[in-house]
Design a protein around this motif. Sequence first.
Motif, PDB file in Angstrom:
ATOM      1  N   VAL A  20      40.244  35.209  33.319  1.00 34.57           N
ATOM      2  CA  VAL A  20      39.402  36.302  33.795  1.00 34.57           C
ATOM      3  C   VAL A  20      39.256  37.406  32.744  1.00 34.57           C
ATOM      4  CG1 VAL A  20      39.167  38.142  35.528  1.00 34.57           C
ATOM      5  CG2 VAL A  20      39.962  35.858  36.211  1.00 34.57           C
ATOM      6  N   GLU A  55      38.813  39.244  41.271  1.00 34.87           N
ATOM      7  CA  GLU A  55      38.659  37.883  40.752  1.00 34.87           C
ATOM      8  C   GLU A  55      40.012  37.288  40.384  1.00 34.87           C
ATOM      9  OE1 GLU A  55      36.122  35.558  37.235  1.00 34.87           O
ATOM     10  OE2 GLU A  55      35.865  37.722  37.565  1.00 34.87           O
ATOM     11  N   LYS A  96      38.099  43.794  37.690  1.00 38.84           N
ATOM     12  CA  LYS A  96      38.409  42.364  37.583  1.00 38.84           C
ATOM     13  C   LYS A  96      39.496  41.919  38.544  1.00 38.84           C
ATOM     14  CE  LYS A  96      35.808  41.223  33.939  1.00 38.84           C
ATOM     15  NZ  LYS A  96      34.830  40.106  33.924  1.00 38.84           N
TER      16      LYS A  96
END
Length: 257
Positions: free
Chosen positions: A130, A33, A30
Amino acid sequence: MVINEVFTNPTVKKVIFQIRFPNLFYIENKIGEIQLKLMKEFPESALIHKQTIVFTDVGPKGEIKKNLDNFPEESTNKIWQFESEKKYKLNIQSNSLDISSSVHKTYNNPKSDIRFRDIMEFVLNSFFEVTQIPVIKRIGLRYIDECPIPEEKTSKAFKEYYKTTFPLARFKLEDAEQLNFRAVVKRADLSLTFNESFSKTENDYKLILDFDAYKENIDPDECLAVSDRLHDLIIKEYELSLKDPVYDYMRKEPSNS
Protein backbone atom coordinates in the motif's frame (compact mmCIF):
# COMPACT_ATOMS: atom_id res chain seq x y z
CA MET A 1 24.85 -25.25 21.77
CA VAL A 2 22.45 -23.99 19.11
CA ILE A 3 18.88 -23.56 20.28
CA ASN A 4 16.57 -25.65 18.10
CA GLU A 5 13.78 -26.31 20.61
CA VAL A 6 10.37 -24.79 21.16
CA PHE A 7 10.36 -24.48 24.94
CA THR A 8 7.20 -25.00 27.00
CA ASN A 9 8.35 -22.40 29.54
CA PRO A 10 10.52 -19.85 27.70
CA THR A 11 12.18 -17.00 29.54
CA VAL A 12 11.18 -14.44 26.91
CA LYS A 13 8.41 -12.15 28.16
CA LYS A 14 8.18 -9.79 25.21
CA VAL A 15 9.48 -9.64 21.65
CA ILE A 16 9.22 -6.51 19.52
CA PHE A 17 9.92 -5.95 15.84
CA GLN A 18 10.03 -2.37 14.54
CA ILE A 19 10.76 -0.45 11.37
CA ARG A 20 11.18 3.32 11.20
CA PHE A 21 10.81 5.30 7.99
CA PRO A 22 10.56 8.92 6.82
CA ASN A 23 7.37 10.61 7.98
CA LEU A 24 4.48 9.66 5.67
CA PHE A 25 2.08 12.60 5.48
CA TYR A 26 -0.46 10.50 3.59
CA ILE A 27 -0.56 7.56 6.04
CA GLU A 28 -3.98 8.57 7.44
CA ASN A 29 -5.49 8.43 3.95
CA LYS A 30 -4.00 4.96 3.39
CA ILE A 31 -4.83 3.38 6.74
CA GLY A 32 -8.22 2.07 5.61
CA GLU A 33 -6.64 0.19 2.71
CA ILE A 34 -3.95 -1.17 5.01
CA GLN A 35 -6.59 -2.26 7.52
CA LEU A 36 -8.47 -4.27 4.89
CA LYS A 37 -5.30 -6.16 3.99
CA LEU A 38 -4.56 -6.87 7.66
CA MET A 39 -8.09 -7.71 8.79
CA LYS A 40 -7.79 -11.47 8.24
CA GLU A 41 -5.06 -11.74 10.89
CA PHE A 42 -5.81 -8.55 12.86
CA PRO A 43 -9.60 -8.23 13.23
CA GLU A 44 -9.48 -5.92 16.28
CA SER A 45 -8.51 -2.29 15.72
CA ALA A 46 -8.44 1.04 17.53
CA LEU A 47 -7.21 4.59 17.04
CA ILE A 48 -5.14 5.98 19.90
CA HIS A 49 -4.25 9.63 20.37
CA LYS A 50 -0.96 10.10 22.19
CA GLN A 51 -0.65 13.54 23.78
CA THR A 52 2.52 15.50 23.20
CA ILE A 53 4.04 16.86 26.42
CA VAL A 54 5.54 20.34 26.17
CA PHE A 55 8.15 21.68 28.58
CA THR A 56 8.51 25.45 28.50
CA ASP A 57 10.16 28.23 30.47
CA VAL A 58 7.21 30.18 31.85
CA GLY A 59 9.35 33.10 33.00
CA PRO A 60 9.19 34.96 36.28
CA LYS A 61 5.53 35.96 35.79
CA GLY A 62 4.37 32.53 34.75
CA GLU A 63 3.12 33.69 31.34
CA ILE A 64 2.59 30.29 29.75
CA LYS A 65 0.32 31.47 26.93
CA LYS A 66 2.99 33.61 25.36
CA ASN A 67 5.29 30.58 25.03
CA LEU A 68 2.61 28.49 23.32
CA ASP A 69 1.41 31.04 20.75
CA ASN A 70 3.35 29.34 17.96
CA PHE A 71 2.74 25.77 19.10
CA PRO A 72 0.82 23.74 16.46
CA GLU A 73 -2.78 22.84 17.17
CA GLU A 74 -2.09 19.19 16.28
CA SER A 75 -0.33 18.28 19.54
CA THR A 76 -1.19 14.59 19.44
CA ASN A 77 0.29 11.63 17.61
CA LYS A 78 -2.10 9.15 16.04
CA ILE A 79 -1.44 5.46 16.56
CA TRP A 80 -3.47 2.90 14.63
CA GLN A 81 -3.45 -0.24 16.76
CA PHE A 82 -4.42 -3.74 15.63
CA GLU A 83 -4.62 -6.99 17.58
CA SER A 84 -4.76 -10.58 16.38
CA GLU A 85 -6.44 -13.61 17.90
CA LYS A 86 -2.93 -14.99 18.48
CA LYS A 87 -2.26 -11.99 20.77
CA TYR A 88 0.05 -10.15 18.41
CA LYS A 89 -0.18 -6.35 18.64
CA LEU A 90 0.55 -4.06 15.72
CA ASN A 91 1.04 -0.30 15.98
CA ILE A 92 1.28 1.95 12.93
CA GLN A 93 2.31 5.60 13.12
CA SER A 94 3.23 8.09 10.42
CA ASN A 95 6.93 7.20 10.81
CA SER A 96 7.03 3.70 12.32
CA LEU A 97 5.49 0.25 12.49
CA ASP A 98 5.96 -2.23 15.31
CA ILE A 99 4.74 -5.75 16.07
CA SER A 100 4.92 -7.18 19.58
CA SER A 101 4.00 -10.37 21.40
CA SER A 102 3.88 -11.30 25.08
CA VAL A 103 3.17 -14.97 24.36
CA HIS A 104 6.17 -15.59 22.13
CA LYS A 105 7.24 -19.19 21.55
CA THR A 106 9.49 -19.11 18.52
CA TYR A 107 10.78 -16.79 15.81
CA ASN A 108 10.83 -19.28 12.94
CA ASN A 109 11.16 -22.82 14.25
CA PRO A 110 9.38 -25.25 11.86
CA LYS A 111 8.34 -27.38 14.85
CA SER A 112 5.78 -24.73 15.78
CA ASP A 113 2.74 -23.58 13.79
CA ILE A 114 2.81 -20.13 15.45
CA ARG A 115 5.93 -18.30 14.31
CA PHE A 116 6.70 -14.63 14.84
CA ARG A 117 8.42 -14.32 11.47
CA ASP A 118 5.28 -15.43 9.64
CA ILE A 119 3.23 -12.59 11.08
CA MET A 120 6.07 -10.14 10.33
CA GLU A 121 6.08 -11.24 6.69
CA PHE A 122 2.31 -10.91 6.41
CA VAL A 123 2.28 -7.42 7.93
CA LEU A 124 5.25 -6.10 5.95
CA ASN A 125 3.92 -7.38 2.62
CA SER A 126 0.54 -5.77 3.28
CA PHE A 127 2.06 -2.49 4.46
CA PHE A 128 4.63 -2.12 1.68
CA GLU A 129 2.10 -2.99 -1.02
CA VAL A 130 0.00 0.00 0.00
CA THR A 131 2.64 2.54 1.04
CA GLN A 132 5.41 1.83 -1.52
CA ILE A 133 8.07 3.05 0.93
CA PRO A 134 11.46 3.32 -0.86
CA VAL A 135 13.73 3.23 2.21
CA ILE A 136 13.74 2.04 5.82
CA LYS A 137 15.66 4.26 8.22
CA ARG A 138 15.98 1.66 10.98
CA ILE A 139 14.95 -1.93 11.59
CA GLY A 140 15.09 -3.44 15.06
CA LEU A 141 14.37 -6.67 16.89
CA ARG A 142 14.21 -6.77 20.68
CA TYR A 143 13.88 -9.65 23.13
CA ILE A 144 13.17 -9.05 26.83
CA ASP A 145 13.71 -12.14 28.99
CA GLU A 146 12.77 -12.56 32.65
CA CYS A 147 15.01 -15.35 33.87
CA PRO A 148 14.84 -17.70 36.86
CA ILE A 149 16.89 -17.03 39.98
CA PRO A 150 18.32 -20.09 41.76
CA GLU A 151 16.70 -20.95 45.07
CA GLU A 152 19.96 -20.22 46.87
CA LYS A 153 20.50 -16.48 46.34
CA THR A 154 24.30 -16.52 46.29
CA SER A 155 26.94 -15.62 43.75
CA LYS A 156 28.09 -19.24 43.61
CA ALA A 157 24.61 -20.55 42.79
CA PHE A 158 23.97 -17.74 40.33
CA LYS A 159 27.12 -18.57 38.38
CA GLU A 160 25.90 -22.14 38.01
CA TYR A 161 22.92 -20.74 36.06
CA TYR A 162 24.49 -17.86 34.12
CA LYS A 163 27.66 -16.73 32.42
CA THR A 164 26.96 -13.33 33.89
CA THR A 165 28.48 -9.96 33.09
CA PHE A 166 28.21 -8.90 36.75
CA PRO A 167 31.52 -8.55 38.69
CA LEU A 168 30.35 -10.92 41.43
CA ALA A 169 33.84 -11.39 42.84
CA ARG A 170 33.65 -7.76 43.96
CA PHE A 171 29.88 -7.23 44.38
CA LYS A 172 28.33 -10.43 45.72
CA LEU A 173 24.77 -11.28 44.79
CA GLU A 174 23.81 -11.99 48.38
CA ASP A 175 24.69 -8.37 49.27
CA ALA A 176 23.12 -6.74 46.23
CA GLU A 177 19.93 -4.71 46.04
CA GLN A 178 20.52 -3.98 42.36
CA LEU A 179 23.09 -4.86 39.72
CA ASN A 180 23.18 -3.50 36.15
CA PHE A 181 25.35 -4.00 33.11
CA ARG A 182 24.89 -2.25 29.75
CA ALA A 183 26.79 -2.59 26.49
CA VAL A 184 26.30 -0.96 23.09
CA VAL A 185 28.41 -2.73 20.48
CA LYS A 186 28.83 -3.32 16.76
CA ARG A 187 28.73 -6.80 15.26
CA ALA A 188 29.87 -6.32 11.65
CA ASP A 189 27.19 -4.06 10.12
CA LEU A 190 24.68 -4.72 12.93
CA SER A 191 24.35 -2.98 16.27
CA LEU A 192 23.36 -4.43 19.63
CA THR A 193 22.35 -2.91 22.93
CA PHE A 194 22.50 -5.45 25.76
CA ASN A 195 21.27 -4.95 29.30
CA GLU A 196 21.56 -7.40 32.18
CA SER A 197 19.83 -6.27 35.37
CA PHE A 198 19.25 -7.89 38.76
CA SER A 199 16.96 -6.36 41.36
CA LYS A 200 15.74 -7.30 44.82
CA THR A 201 12.59 -5.87 46.38
CA GLU A 202 11.80 -7.40 49.76
CA ASN A 203 11.61 -11.12 48.83
CA ASP A 204 11.10 -10.56 45.10
CA TYR A 205 14.13 -11.21 42.89
CA LYS A 206 14.29 -10.46 39.17
CA LEU A 207 16.87 -11.00 36.46
CA ILE A 208 16.19 -9.31 33.12
CA LEU A 209 18.19 -9.96 29.96
CA ASP A 210 17.35 -7.37 27.32
CA PHE A 211 18.68 -7.75 23.76
CA ASP A 212 17.99 -4.92 21.28
CA ALA A 213 19.55 -5.50 17.83
CA TYR A 214 19.18 -3.11 14.92
CA LYS A 215 20.47 -1.89 11.56
CA GLU A 216 20.03 1.45 9.82
CA ASN A 217 19.29 2.46 6.23
CA ILE A 218 18.11 -0.64 4.42
CA ASP A 219 15.98 -1.46 1.40
CA PRO A 220 12.41 -2.56 2.24
CA ASP A 221 12.97 -5.78 0.26
CA GLU A 222 15.75 -6.69 2.70
CA CYS A 223 13.66 -6.37 5.88
CA LEU A 224 13.08 -10.06 6.54
CA ALA A 225 16.63 -11.07 5.64
CA VAL A 226 18.04 -8.40 7.95
CA SER A 227 15.61 -9.38 10.70
CA ASP A 228 16.82 -12.98 10.40
CA ARG A 229 20.37 -11.79 10.96
CA LEU A 230 19.31 -9.68 13.94
CA HIS A 231 17.59 -12.74 15.41
CA ASP A 232 20.69 -14.89 14.90
CA LEU A 233 22.77 -12.23 16.67
CA ILE A 234 20.37 -12.13 19.64
CA ILE A 235 20.24 -15.92 19.93
CA LYS A 236 24.04 -16.12 19.90
CA GLU A 237 24.28 -13.56 22.71
CA TYR A 238 21.46 -15.26 24.61
CA GLU A 239 23.27 -18.60 24.46
CA LEU A 240 26.42 -16.90 25.76
CA SER A 241 24.46 -15.89 28.87
CA LEU A 242 22.92 -19.23 29.90
CA LYS A 243 23.99 -22.51 31.44
CA ASP A 244 22.23 -25.90 31.54
CA PRO A 245 19.94 -25.27 34.57
CA VAL A 246 18.17 -22.49 32.68
CA TYR A 247 17.50 -24.77 29.71
CA ASP A 248 16.13 -27.37 32.13
CA TYR A 249 13.85 -24.69 33.59
CA MET A 250 12.50 -23.80 30.14
CA ARG A 251 11.69 -27.44 29.38
CA LYS A 252 9.37 -27.70 32.40
CA GLU A 253 5.67 -26.96 32.34
CA PRO A 254 5.06 -23.33 33.36
CA SER A 255 3.90 -22.67 36.90
CA ASN A 256 0.33 -21.41 37.38
CA SER A 257 1.33 -19.24 40.31
